[in-house]
Design a protein around this motif. Structure first.
Motif, PDB file in Angstrom:
ATOM      1  N   VAL A   1       0.722  -1.302  -0.109  1.00  0.00           N
ATOM      2  CA  VAL A   1       0.176  -0.174  -0.125  1.00  0.00           C
ATOM      3  C   VAL A   1       0.921   1.364   0.058  1.00  0.00           C
ATOM      4  O   VAL A   1       0.586   2.064  -0.620  1.00  0.00           O
ATOM      5  N   SER A   2       1.848   1.257   0.910  1.00  0.00           N
ATOM      6  CA  SER A   2       2.551   2.592   0.820  1.00  0.00           C
ATOM      7  C   SER A   2       3.344   2.750  -0.467  1.00  0.00           C
ATOM      8  O   SER A   2       3.380   3.843  -0.786  1.00  0.00           O
ATOM      9  N   VAL A   3       3.726   1.903  -1.146  1.00  0.00           N
ATOM     10  CA  VAL A   3       4.492   2.224  -2.133  1.00  0.00           C
ATOM     11  C   VAL A   3       3.481   2.552  -3.659  1.00  0.00           C
ATOM     12  O   VAL A   3       3.849   3.376  -4.185  1.00  0.00           O
ATOM     13  N   ALA A   4       2.472   1.875  -3.367  1.00  0.00           N
ATOM     14  CA  ALA A   4       1.324   2.394  -4.419  1.00  0.00           C
ATOM     15  C   ALA A   4       0.812   3.692  -4.342  1.00  0.00           C
ATOM     16  O   ALA A   4       0.942   4.260  -5.237  1.00  0.00           O
ATOM     17  N   ILE A   5       0.557   4.132  -3.153  1.00  0.00           N
ATOM     18  CA  ILE A   5      -0.041   5.522  -3.001  1.00  0.00           C
ATOM     19  C   ILE A   5       1.194   6.417  -3.099  1.00  0.00           C
ATOM     20  O   ILE A   5       0.904   7.614  -3.483  1.00  0.00           O
ATOM     21  N   THR A   6       2.518   6.048  -2.882  1.00  0.00           N
ATOM     22  CA  THR A   6       3.470   6.907  -3.047  1.00  0.00           C
ATOM     23  C   THR A   6       3.747   7.189  -4.581  1.00  0.00           C
ATOM     24  O   THR A   6       3.728   8.537  -5.086  1.00  0.00           O
ATOM     25  N   LEU A   7       3.288   6.354  -5.403  1.00  0.00           N
ATOM     26  CA  LEU A   7       3.564   6.249  -6.810  1.00  0.00           C
ATOM     27  C   LEU A   7       2.311   7.351  -7.307  1.00  0.00           C
ATOM     28  O   LEU A   7       2.471   8.080  -8.355  1.00  0.00           O
ATOM     29  N   LEU A   8       1.077   7.068  -6.823  1.00  0.00           N
ATOM     30  CA  LEU A   8      -0.103   7.630  -7.137  1.00  0.00           C
ATOM     31  C   LEU A   8       0.259   9.283  -6.800  1.00  0.00           C
ATOM     32  O   LEU A   8      -0.116  10.268  -7.616  1.00  0.00           O
TER      33      LEU A   8
ATOM     34  N   GLN B   1       2.602  11.224  -7.122  1.00  0.00           N
ATOM     35  CA  GLN B   1       3.512  11.707  -8.006  1.00  0.00           C
ATOM     36  C   GLN B   1       2.783  12.895  -9.240  1.00  0.00           C
ATOM     37  O   GLN B   1       3.461  13.592  -9.637  1.00  0.00           O
ATOM     38  N   PHE B   2       1.252  12.682  -8.916  1.00  0.00           N
ATOM     39  CA  PHE B   2       0.666  13.568  -9.678  1.00  0.00           C
ATOM     40  C   PHE B   2       0.893  15.009  -9.226  1.00  0.00           C
ATOM     41  O   PHE B   2       0.503  16.215  -9.842  1.00  0.00           O
ATOM     42  N   THR B   3       1.529  15.149  -7.786  1.00  0.00           N
ATOM     43  CA  THR B   3       1.688  16.745  -7.388  1.00  0.00           C
ATOM     44  C   THR B   3       2.675  17.463  -8.315  1.00  0.00           C
ATOM     45  O   THR B   3       2.326  18.692  -8.700  1.00  0.00           O
ATOM     46  N   TRP B   4       3.789  16.778  -8.704  1.00  0.00           N
ATOM     47  CA  TRP B   4       4.797  17.402  -9.472  1.00  0.00           C
ATOM     48  C   TRP B   4       4.462  17.313 -11.212  1.00  0.00           C
ATOM     49  O   TRP B   4       4.506  18.024 -11.820  1.00  0.00           O
ATOM     50  N   MET B   5       3.568  16.347 -11.324  1.00  0.00           N
ATOM     51  CA  MET B   5       3.275  16.045 -12.713  1.00  0.00           C
ATOM     52  C   MET B   5       2.217  16.993 -13.058  1.00  0.00           C
ATOM     53  O   MET B   5       2.254  17.655 -14.232  1.00  0.00           O
TER      54      MET B   5
ATOM     55  N   ALA C   1       4.870  20.974  -3.218  1.00  0.00           N
ATOM     56  CA  ALA C   1       4.945  19.913  -4.231  1.00  0.00           C
ATOM     57  C   ALA C   1       6.186  18.920  -3.634  1.00  0.00           C
ATOM     58  O   ALA C   1       6.253  17.744  -3.372  1.00  0.00           O
ATOM     59  N   ALA C   2       7.238  19.677  -3.320  1.00  0.00           N
ATOM     60  CA  ALA C   2       8.479  19.183  -2.766  1.00  0.00           C
ATOM     61  C   ALA C   2       8.246  18.698  -1.441  1.00  0.00           C
ATOM     62  O   ALA C   2       8.829  17.529  -0.955  1.00  0.00           O
ATOM     63  N   VAL C   3       7.545  19.312  -0.731  1.00  0.00           N
ATOM     64  CA  VAL C   3       7.230  18.753   0.720  1.00  0.00           C
ATOM     65  C   VAL C   3       6.442  17.476   0.681  1.00  0.00           C
ATOM     66  O   VAL C   3       6.765  16.613   1.299  1.00  0.00           O
ATOM     67  N   ILE C   4       5.532  17.288  -0.195  1.00  0.00           N
ATOM     68  CA  ILE C   4       4.507  16.140  -0.265  1.00  0.00           C
ATOM     69  C   ILE C   4       5.260  15.259  -0.862  1.00  0.00           C
ATOM     70  O   ILE C   4       5.085  13.873  -0.397  1.00  0.00           O
ATOM     71  N   LEU C   5       5.932  15.381  -1.839  1.00  0.00           N
ATOM     72  CA  LEU C   5       6.802  14.559  -2.475  1.00  0.00           C
ATOM     73  C   LEU C   5       7.868  13.808  -1.568  1.00  0.00           C
ATOM     74  O   LEU C   5       8.016  12.497  -1.470  1.00  0.00           O
ATOM     75  N   GLY C   6       8.679  14.766  -1.003  1.00  0.00           N
ATOM     76  CA  GLY C   6       9.735  14.091   0.172  1.00  0.00           C
ATOM     77  C   GLY C   6       9.004  13.487   1.314  1.00  0.00           C
ATOM     78  O   GLY C   6       9.712  12.301   1.577  1.00  0.00           O
ATOM     79  N   GLY C   7       7.801  14.007   1.720  1.00  0.00           N
ATOM     80  CA  GLY C   7       7.260  13.078   2.806  1.00  0.00           C
ATOM     81  C   GLY C   7       6.588  11.700   2.405  1.00  0.00           C
ATOM     82  O   GLY C   7       6.958  10.815   3.251  1.00  0.00           O
ATOM     83  N   THR C   8       6.166  11.626   1.223  1.00  0.00           N
ATOM     84  CA  THR C   8       5.547  10.318   0.723  1.00  0.00           C
ATOM     85  C   THR C   8       6.596   9.310   0.365  1.00  0.00           C
ATOM     86  O   THR C   8       6.474   8.334   0.619  1.00  0.00           O
TER      87      THR C   8
ATOM     88  N   ALA D   1      -0.877   7.956 -11.793  1.00  0.00           N
ATOM     89  CA  ALA D   1      -0.779   9.294 -11.265  1.00  0.00           C
ATOM     90  C   ALA D   1      -0.938  10.196 -12.582  1.00  0.00           C
ATOM     91  O   ALA D   1      -1.355  11.187 -12.488  1.00  0.00           O
ATOM     92  N   VAL D   2      -0.332   9.626 -13.674  1.00  0.00           N
ATOM     93  CA  VAL D   2      -0.665  10.460 -15.077  1.00  0.00           C
ATOM     94  C   VAL D   2      -2.104  10.691 -15.187  1.00  0.00           C
ATOM     95  O   VAL D   2      -2.723  11.899 -15.424  1.00  0.00           O
ATOM     96  N   SER D   3      -3.050   9.391 -14.985  1.00  0.00           N
ATOM     97  CA  SER D   3      -4.223   9.712 -15.208  1.00  0.00           C
ATOM     98  C   SER D   3      -4.980  10.740 -14.206  1.00  0.00           C
ATOM     99  O   SER D   3      -5.890  11.507 -14.439  1.00  0.00           O
TER     100      SER D   3
END
Length: 270
Positions: A99-106, A108-112, A133-140, A166-168
């Motif tokens: 779960v943790s990895v899947a939601i981290t990949l999802l 990625q829409f923050t910077w996308m 975006a940097a805070v969210i990405l780094g935290g996840t 994430a692209v979708s």
């Protein structure tokens, strides 16, 4: 103005928090024996039902529906199809990844989203947007354990599906602010969910047709033989006990047999 900002910020926060709860709930449904296609269809259905109930309540209070043009309807339905595609990819990723990895990949829409905004609208991100975006990405990333030694063992197909989801999600957020503008949010959400329902219920049927179109293994209980034929790189088979009436066990037989009789008891081609 400040009240509205706080209110909408709270709604966005709850929506983001729901992704974590959703992933955990989906994993529980998998453990209970449900398939990812069933989860996708049920998510789309219940979302449409919730919007339909909300719309009925608004109608009972005297709120009128806004007439939709054919172009608007098609655009909203297409937005729903994109939503369902993201759900399909994300739920399938959850079958292959933690779960943790899947939601981290999802997430990625923050910077996308910032990249799409830069490319399409030619607008550079504000400092606050880039910092958020940097805070969210780094935290996840840190919370998911992506930097652990076991990251190399992750399924590449699951990683690809997670990134594509994430692209979708990025496309949905970009186009949702441009499609159906000025429409009541509940009416708009119902049409979007109907588009998601159309694809959500079509996916299981498409997969079943694809499986049935391939060749399969035919078991003949009384003669004790079965007819194995190739279906892609793997052939589905079942070990039968024709004389005793025992139950069958399904499995995968990797072979290149084509219309050749197989002795079910000896387990070799004739």
């Amino acid at each position: 103005m400040e009240k509205n900002t706080l209110r909408y910020s709270g709604i966005v926060f709850l929506a983001g928090a729901s992704y974590g709860a959703q992933a955990t709930t989906v994993k529980i449904t998998y453990a209970a024996g449900f398939t990812w296609t069933q989860v996708v269809a049920s998510q789309a259905l219940f979302a449409a039902l919730l919007f339909a109930v909300a719309l009925l309540v608004q109608r009972a209070r005297g709120k009128r529906l806004v007439p939709l043009s054919l172009k608007q309807t098609i655009a909203l339905l297409a937005l729903g199809l994109n939503t369902c595609i993201g759900t399909v990819l994300y739920n399938y990723a959850l079958t292959l990844l933690p779960v943790s990895v899947a939601i981290t990949l999802l997430f990625q829409f923050t910077w996308m989203g910032i990249v799409v905004q830069l490319v399409v609208m030619r607008r550079r991100p504000r400092a606050a947007e880039a910092a958020a975006a940097a805070v969210i990405l780094g935290g996840t990333l840190m919370a998911s354990g992506m930097f652990s030694e076991s990251v190399g063992a992750l399924d590449p197909v699951g990683i690809a599906c997670g990134l594509l989801s994430a692209v979708s999600c990025t496309f949905f957020m970009f186009f949702s602010s441009r499609v159906g503008r000025g429409m009541p949010s509940v009416q708009r959400g119902l049409v979007v969910c109907l588009g998601a329902c159309a694809l959500g219920f079509a996916v299981p049927r498409l997969l079943r047709k694809r499986r049935s179109a391939g060749r399969h293994l035919e078991v003949r209980p009384r003669s004790g033989t079965m007819r194995a034929v190739r279906a892609g790189s793997a052939v589905r088979h079942r070990h039968a006990a024709p004389d005793t009436g025992a139950g069958c066990h399904h499995g995968i037989l990797r072979a290149s047999l084509r219309h050749r009789p197989v002795d079910a008891r000896a387990g070799r081609a004739g």
